[in-house]
Scaffold this motif. Structure first.
Motif, mmCIF file in Angstrom:
data_model
loop_
_atom_site.group_PDB
_atom_site.id
_atom_site.type_symbol
_atom_site.label_atom_id
_atom_site.label_comp_id
_atom_site.label_asym_id
_atom_site.label_seq_id
_atom_site.Cartn_x
_atom_site.Cartn_y
_atom_site.Cartn_z
ATOM 1 N N ALA A 149 0.832 -1.207 0.000
ATOM 2 C CA ALA A 149 0.000 0.000 0.000
ATOM 3 C C ALA A 149 0.862 1.250 0.000
ATOM 4 N N VAL A 150 1.940 1.254 0.786
ATOM 5 C CA VAL A 150 2.843 2.407 0.830
ATOM 6 C C VAL A 150 3.504 2.610 -0.530
ATOM 7 N N SER A 151 3.969 1.522 -1.122
ATOM 8 C CA SER A 151 4.607 1.610 -2.434
ATOM 9 C C SER A 151 3.624 2.116 -3.490
ATOM 10 N N ALA A 152 2.378 1.626 -3.432
ATOM 11 C CA ALA A 152 1.365 2.061 -4.388
ATOM 12 C C ALA A 152 1.038 3.535 -4.216
ATOM 13 N N ALA A 153 1.000 4.008 -2.961
ATOM 14 C CA ALA A 153 0.713 5.418 -2.703
ATOM 15 C C ALA A 153 1.807 6.307 -3.268
ATOM 16 N N ARG A 154 3.048 5.875 -3.149
ATOM 17 C CA ARG A 154 4.156 6.657 -3.700
ATOM 18 C C ARG A 154 4.083 6.711 -5.231
ATOM 19 N N THR A 155 3.738 5.588 -5.827
ATOM 20 C CA THR A 155 3.613 5.554 -7.290
ATOM 21 C C THR A 155 2.457 6.429 -7.755
ATOM 22 N N CYS A 156 1.342 6.345 -7.054
ATOM 23 C CA CYS A 156 0.173 7.163 -7.416
ATOM 24 C C CYS A 156 0.487 8.649 -7.331
ATOM 25 N N ARG A 157 1.260 9.047 -6.309
ATOM 26 C CA ARG A 157 1.593 10.461 -6.174
ATOM 27 C C ARG A 157 2.401 10.934 -7.365
ATOM 28 N N LYS A 158 3.397 10.151 -7.776
ATOM 29 C CA LYS A 158 4.238 10.550 -8.900
ATOM 30 C C LYS A 158 3.463 10.571 -10.209
ATOM 31 N N GLN A 159 2.482 9.673 -10.334
ATOM 32 C CA GLN A 159 1.729 9.572 -11.588
ATOM 33 C C GLN A 159 0.404 10.328 -11.537
ATOM 34 N N SER A 160 0.169 11.038 -10.400
ATOM 35 C CA SER A 160 -1.064 11.819 -10.224
ATOM 36 C C SER A 160 -2.309 10.949 -10.410
ATOM 37 N N ARG A 161 -2.242 9.735 -9.900
ATOM 38 C CA ARG A 161 -3.401 8.833 -9.951
ATOM 39 C C ARG A 161 -4.083 8.811 -8.594
ATOM 40 N N GLN A 162 -5.383 8.531 -8.593
ATOM 41 C CA GLN A 162 -6.154 8.476 -7.364
ATOM 42 C C GLN A 162 -6.229 7.068 -6.782
ATOM 43 N N SER A 163 -6.385 6.077 -7.631
ATOM 44 C CA SER A 163 -6.559 4.702 -7.162
ATOM 45 C C SER A 163 -5.214 4.052 -6.877
ATOM 46 N N LEU A 164 -5.121 3.365 -5.738
ATOM 47 C CA LEU A 164 -3.900 2.641 -5.413
ATOM 48 C C LEU A 164 -3.744 1.378 -6.251
ATOM 49 N N GLY A 165 -4.836 0.913 -6.805
ATOM 50 C CA GLY A 165 -4.770 -0.305 -7.594
ATOM 51 C C GLY A 165 -4.721 -1.560 -6.752
ATOM 52 N N LEU A 166 -5.059 -1.460 -5.467
ATOM 53 C CA LEU A 166 -5.076 -2.620 -4.568
ATOM 54 C C LEU A 166 -6.480 -3.176 -4.470
ATOM 55 N N SER A 167 -6.570 -4.457 -4.233
ATOM 56 C CA SER A 167 -7.873 -5.064 -3.994
ATOM 57 C C SER A 167 -8.383 -4.625 -2.626
ATOM 58 N N THR A 168 -9.672 -4.783 -2.425
ATOM 59 C CA THR A 168 -10.258 -4.428 -1.125
ATOM 60 C C THR A 168 -9.627 -5.240 -0.012
ATOM 61 N N ASP A 169 -9.400 -6.518 -0.246
ATOM 62 C CA ASP A 169 -8.804 -7.381 0.782
ATOM 63 C C ASP A 169 -7.389 -6.928 1.124
ATOM 64 N N ALA A 170 -6.617 -6.538 0.094
ATOM 65 C CA ALA A 170 -5.250 -6.099 0.336
ATOM 66 C C ALA A 170 -5.223 -4.793 1.128
ATOM 67 N N TRP A 171 -6.116 -3.870 0.790
ATOM 68 C CA TRP A 171 -6.175 -2.601 1.526
ATOM 69 C C TRP A 171 -6.612 -2.822 2.964
ATOM 70 N N MET A 172 -7.590 -3.690 3.186
ATOM 71 C CA MET A 172 -8.042 -3.969 4.542
ATOM 72 C C MET A 172 -6.931 -4.624 5.355
ATOM 73 N N ALA A 173 -6.114 -5.488 4.708
ATOM 74 C CA ALA A 173 -4.995 -6.118 5.406
ATOM 75 C C ALA A 173 -3.944 -5.073 5.794
ATOM 76 N N ALA A 174 -3.693 -4.110 4.893
ATOM 77 C CA ALA A 174 -2.738 -3.045 5.189
ATOM 78 C C ALA A 174 -3.217 -2.193 6.362
ATOM 79 N N ARG A 175 -4.498 -1.879 6.358
ATOM 80 C CA ARG A 175 -5.059 -1.098 7.457
ATOM 81 C C ARG A 175 -5.010 -1.886 8.765
#
Length: 277
Positions: A181-207
């Protein structure tokens, strides 16, 4: 314009000693009432002013703090608006004086500076609100209120702390989800994207992993914290703006650290700000 007729009452002079601005005693209010009652606009005939005088006094006394300056400005504004009505052959009532159409016409007729016109508009809007029984006192935000709503730079340390823990538990699926999730957030910031591209299960596990270690992680927090991490880089901010494609909103996050700055910068920072060696 209506000429000043002979024999009109003059406006009494009120000294600060007679009417201290911050005083709200019965005697002070009575003195303000006497001043307002004796007021006569120079460009309005006494008979015309008499149509609204009592209502004007009652309104002004209700329309703000009991200070000499405030009531003087208010009654003068009403006198000027009534003169505007008389010049145009309009009925002289408080309802007419404070109607939207009259105030718009009055504002258009002003030839004063922009600042003076803004002041008069503010007085007119407040008097109109009180006359209509609406709240006149606007909520004023504290200077720090907008900053308080921003994600604080202090959460960068929380991110680093939990990241170190995740590295020590690379066999834990939740830890892996957190790092993803952290890696995806960094990539999204550089690419100006909103979606992390993670599944719901993966995001819930990160949280879940973050919460297990004392961090109530949300998507806005994660996005802003990775920006804070960039702002904390040692490179000059001008370089980071270009290389990291930072936006105005990104730079605003730096304000969350302003309270920790000293009142007076140290000598090195002082010279740096002044552009001296």
């Amino acid at each position: 314009m209506v000429a000043q007729p002979q024999g009109l009452r003059t406006v009494p002079t009120m000294t600060d000693e007679q009417t201290p601005d911050a005083l709200d005693t019965a005697d002070h209010v009575a003195e303000l009432r006497r001043f307002l009652t004796a007021y006569q606009p120079s460009k309005v005939h006494e008979n015309d002013w008499a149509h609204v005088a009592d209502d004007a006094v009652h309104l002004v006394l209700r329309a703000g703090p009991a200070t000499r300056l405030r009531v003087e400005k208010d009654i003068q504004l009403l006198g000027a608006v009534v003169a505007h009505l008389v010049e145009r052959g309009r009925p002289v009532t408080l309802d007419d004086a404070l109607s939207d159409a009259t105030l718009l016409s009055f504002d258009s007729s002003l030839t004063a500076s922009t600042k003076t016109r803004e002041n008069k508009r503010g007085i007119a809007r407040r008097l109109q609100a009180v006359h209509r029984g609406l709240p006149w006192r606007m909520h004023k935000r504290s200077p720090n209120e907008p900053i308080d709503r921003l994600v604080s730079y202090e959460q960068v340390e929380t991110l680093h702390r939990i990241t170190r823990i995740a590295h020590l538990h690379d066999d834990d699926p939740d830890a892996g989800a957190f790092m993803a999730a952290v890696s995806a957030a960094r990539t999204c910031r550089k690419q100006s994207r909103q979606s992390l591209g993670l599944s719901t299960d993966a995001w819930m596990a990160a949280r879940r992993f973050a919460k297990q270690h004392g961090w109530n992680l949300t998507l806005p927090i994660l996005r802003n914290v990775v920006v804070h991490a960039v702002l904390a880089s040692p490179e000059p901010i001008a370089v980071l703006i270009a290389s990291e494609r930072l936006t105005r909103a990104n730079l605003d996050l730096a304000l969350t650290g302003a309270r920790d700055l000293p009142d007076v910068p140290d000598l090195a920072n002082h010279n740096l700000l002044r552009g001296t060696a």
